[in-house]
Design an enzyme around this catalytic site. Structure first.
Site, PDB file in Angstrom:
ATOM      1  N   LYS A  42     -10.203 -14.812  -6.651  1.00 47.13           N
ATOM      2  CA  LYS A  42     -10.313 -15.140  -5.220  1.00 47.13           C
ATOM      3  C   LYS A  42      -9.139 -15.939  -4.656  1.00 47.13           C
ATOM      4  CE  LYS A  42     -13.100 -13.240  -3.955  1.00 47.13           C
ATOM      5  NZ  LYS A  42     -12.994 -11.725  -3.955  1.00 47.13           N
ATOM      6  N   HIS A 102      -6.608 -12.203 -14.726  1.00 50.82           N
ATOM      7  CA  HIS A 102      -7.104 -13.513 -14.277  1.00 50.82           C
ATOM      8  C   HIS A 102      -7.122 -14.490 -15.449  1.00 50.82           C
ATOM      9  CE1 HIS A 102      -8.327 -12.134 -10.374  1.00 50.82           C
ATOM     10  NE2 HIS A 102      -9.471 -11.612 -10.708  1.00 50.82           N
ATOM     11  N   SER A 132     -14.728 -18.786  -1.278  1.00 53.19           N
ATOM     12  CA  SER A 132     -14.526 -17.351  -1.413  1.00 53.19           C
ATOM     13  C   SER A 132     -15.260 -16.800  -2.651  1.00 53.19           C
ATOM     14  CB  SER A 132     -13.025 -17.066  -1.519  1.00 53.19           C
ATOM     15  OG  SER A 132     -12.791 -15.682  -1.577  1.00 53.19           O
TER      16      SER A 132
HETATM   17  P1  A3P Z   1     -11.891 -14.982   1.641  1.00 56.89           P
HETATM   18  O1  A3P Z   1     -13.157 -14.743   0.869  1.00 56.89           O
HETATM   19  O2  A3P Z   1     -11.633 -16.448   1.862  1.00 56.89           O
HETATM   20  O3  A3P Z   1     -11.820 -14.192   2.898  1.00 56.89           O
HETATM   21  P2  A3P Z   1      -8.922 -11.732  -4.502  1.00 56.89           P
HETATM   22  O4  A3P Z   1      -8.184 -10.496  -4.044  1.00 56.89           O
HETATM   23  O5  A3P Z   1      -8.153 -12.544  -5.475  1.00 56.89           O
HETATM   24  O6  A3P Z   1     -10.285 -11.393  -4.930  1.00 56.89           O
HETATM   25  O7  A3P Z   1      -9.027 -12.706  -3.232  1.00 56.89           O
HETATM   26  C1  A3P Z   1      -9.844 -12.387  -2.147  1.00 56.89           C
HETATM   27  C2  A3P Z   1      -9.570 -13.335  -1.016  1.00 56.89           C
HETATM   28  O8  A3P Z   1      -8.277 -13.012  -0.447  1.00 56.89           O
HETATM   29  C3  A3P Z   1     -10.576 -13.187   0.116  1.00 56.89           C
HETATM   30  O9  A3P Z   1     -10.655 -14.482   0.720  1.00 56.89           O
HETATM   31  C4  A3P Z   1      -9.871 -12.172   0.999  1.00 56.89           C
HETATM   32  O10 A3P Z   1     -10.348 -12.108   2.311  1.00 56.89           O
HETATM   33  C5  A3P Z   1      -8.458 -12.709   0.920  1.00 56.89           C
HETATM   34  N1  A3P Z   1      -7.445 -11.721   1.358  1.00 56.89           N
HETATM   35  C6  A3P Z   1      -7.316 -10.431   0.974  1.00 56.89           C
HETATM   36  N2  A3P Z   1      -6.305  -9.845   1.616  1.00 56.89           N
HETATM   37  C7  A3P Z   1      -5.764 -10.783   2.429  1.00 56.89           C
HETATM   38  C8  A3P Z   1      -4.688 -10.788   3.371  1.00 56.89           C
HETATM   39  N3  A3P Z   1      -3.959  -9.695   3.602  1.00 56.89           N
HETATM   40  N4  A3P Z   1      -4.421 -11.946   4.020  1.00 56.89           N
HETATM   41  C9  A3P Z   1      -5.149 -13.061   3.803  1.00 56.89           C
HETATM   42  N5  A3P Z   1      -6.180 -13.116   2.932  1.00 56.89           N
HETATM   43  C10 A3P Z   1      -6.490 -11.983   2.249  1.00 56.89           C
END
Ligand code: A3P
Length: 289
Positions: A42, A102, A132
């Site tokens: 996340k 991860h 998140s």
């Molecule tokens: P939130 O739950 O705070 O919205 P991962 O890909 O490591 O699982 O992380 C997911 C998090 O990154 C989520 O956060 C998601 O919305 C955010 N995320 C994904 N793409 C993004 C982007 N282009 N810009 C900003 N945040 C992004």
């Protein structure tokens, strides 16, 4: 309530199938030209993957849209028999490979260090990361139920979540950054100045792209664009695995959402624990933009 549970390796809770495949994962043979995307869950994994993919394809969005982003960058510790594991997928890939993990530094397959691979680490402030992860565990049907927010707060602080403690993960990778080829980025920096951070990635990957391509990458990797893009928003993953009616995978994509969840008491407790656990490290996080 979900019955899924995690299994520990060296004190780090991981998915059971990952632990069952541990020997194959640890003996993975990295190649010197591998680029490994490393994150705590996340922290912006999908985001940096899309940035890296667009750089790799020289900004050609058509090529990027041919396959789902998760499939382009095998996840080293992924296992779901009888499907091919992350290691199987990586082994079947032509060089130069872009891979993803991860895992904390001490659980990484040793050949990544031995081959002096490039590592691209993205860190996100712990509070937003916790919020998140909480929503992700609510919607992810193959991770344990997070319980209430109050319960999850304790679980996260104690590192009893998949891939272990945020504190240990971030500290571990931060301490390695000068000893290996590691580009260490922050989610908050990418959010504040995507162009500047993407330029760093381009340089790190040894690429040279012109200004127009760079601008296009900035646009196409915005939260809004990625939320609409079926190759990045995980809309193709079955509801039995990711139930996006509970919480969308592309949830908010902001810095500072933690303020909507942390009570004053939780915030004070967290800051105290943070000070203790991160004492002596020079790492500094931005908590709001
Ligand atoms: P939130 O739950 O705070 O919205 P991962 O890909 O490591 O699982 O992380 C997911 C998090 O990154 C989520 O956060 C998601 O919305 C955010 N995320 C994904 N793409 C993004 C982007 N282009 N810009 C900003 N945040 C992004």
């Amino acid at each position: 309530s979900k019955k899924t549970h995690l299994k520990e390796v060296a004190g780090i809770p991981l998915q059971v199938a990952t632990v069952d495949n541990w020997r194959q994962i640890q003996s993975f043979e990295a190649k010197p030209d591998d680029l490994l995307i490393c994150t705590y869950p996340k922290s912006g994994t999908t985001w940096i993957q899309e940035i890296v993919d667009m750089i790799e394809q020289n900004g050609d969005m058509e090529k990027c849209r041919r396959t789902i982003i998760q499939h382009r960058h095998p996840f080293i510790e992924w296992a779901r028999p009888p499907q091919p594991s992350g290691v199987d997928k990586a082994n079947a890939m032509p060089a130069p490979r872009i891979l993803r993990t991860h895992l904390p530094t001490h659980l990484l397959p040793p050949s990544f260090w031995e081959n002096n691979c490039k590592f691209l680490y993205v860190a996100r402030n712990a509070k937003d990361c916790m919020v998140s992860y909480y929503h992700f565990q609510r919607m992810n049907q193959v991770l344990p139920d997070p319980g209430t927010w109050e319960e999850y707060f304790e679980t996260f602080i104690n590192g009893k979540v998949g891939w272990g403690s945020w504190f240990e993960h971030v500290k571990g990778w931060w301490e390695m950054r000068d000893r290996y080829q590691i580009l260490f980025l922050f989610y908050e920096d990418i959010k504040r100045d995507p162009k500047h951070e993407i330029q760093k990635v381009i340089k790190f990957m040894g690429k040279n792209l012109d200004e127009m391509v760079l601008d296009k990458i900035v646009q196409e990797t915005s939260f809004e664009k990625m939320k609409e893009n079926p190759m990045t928003n995980r809309s193709t993953v079955p509801k039995s695995i990711l139930d996006q009616s509970i919480s969308p995978f592309m949830r908010k994509g902001t810095v500072g959402d933690w303020k909507n969840y942390f009570t004053v008491a939780q915030n004070e407790k967290f800051d105290e624990i943070y000070r203790r656990k991160m004492e002596g490290t020079s790492i500094n996080f931005c908590m709001e933009l």
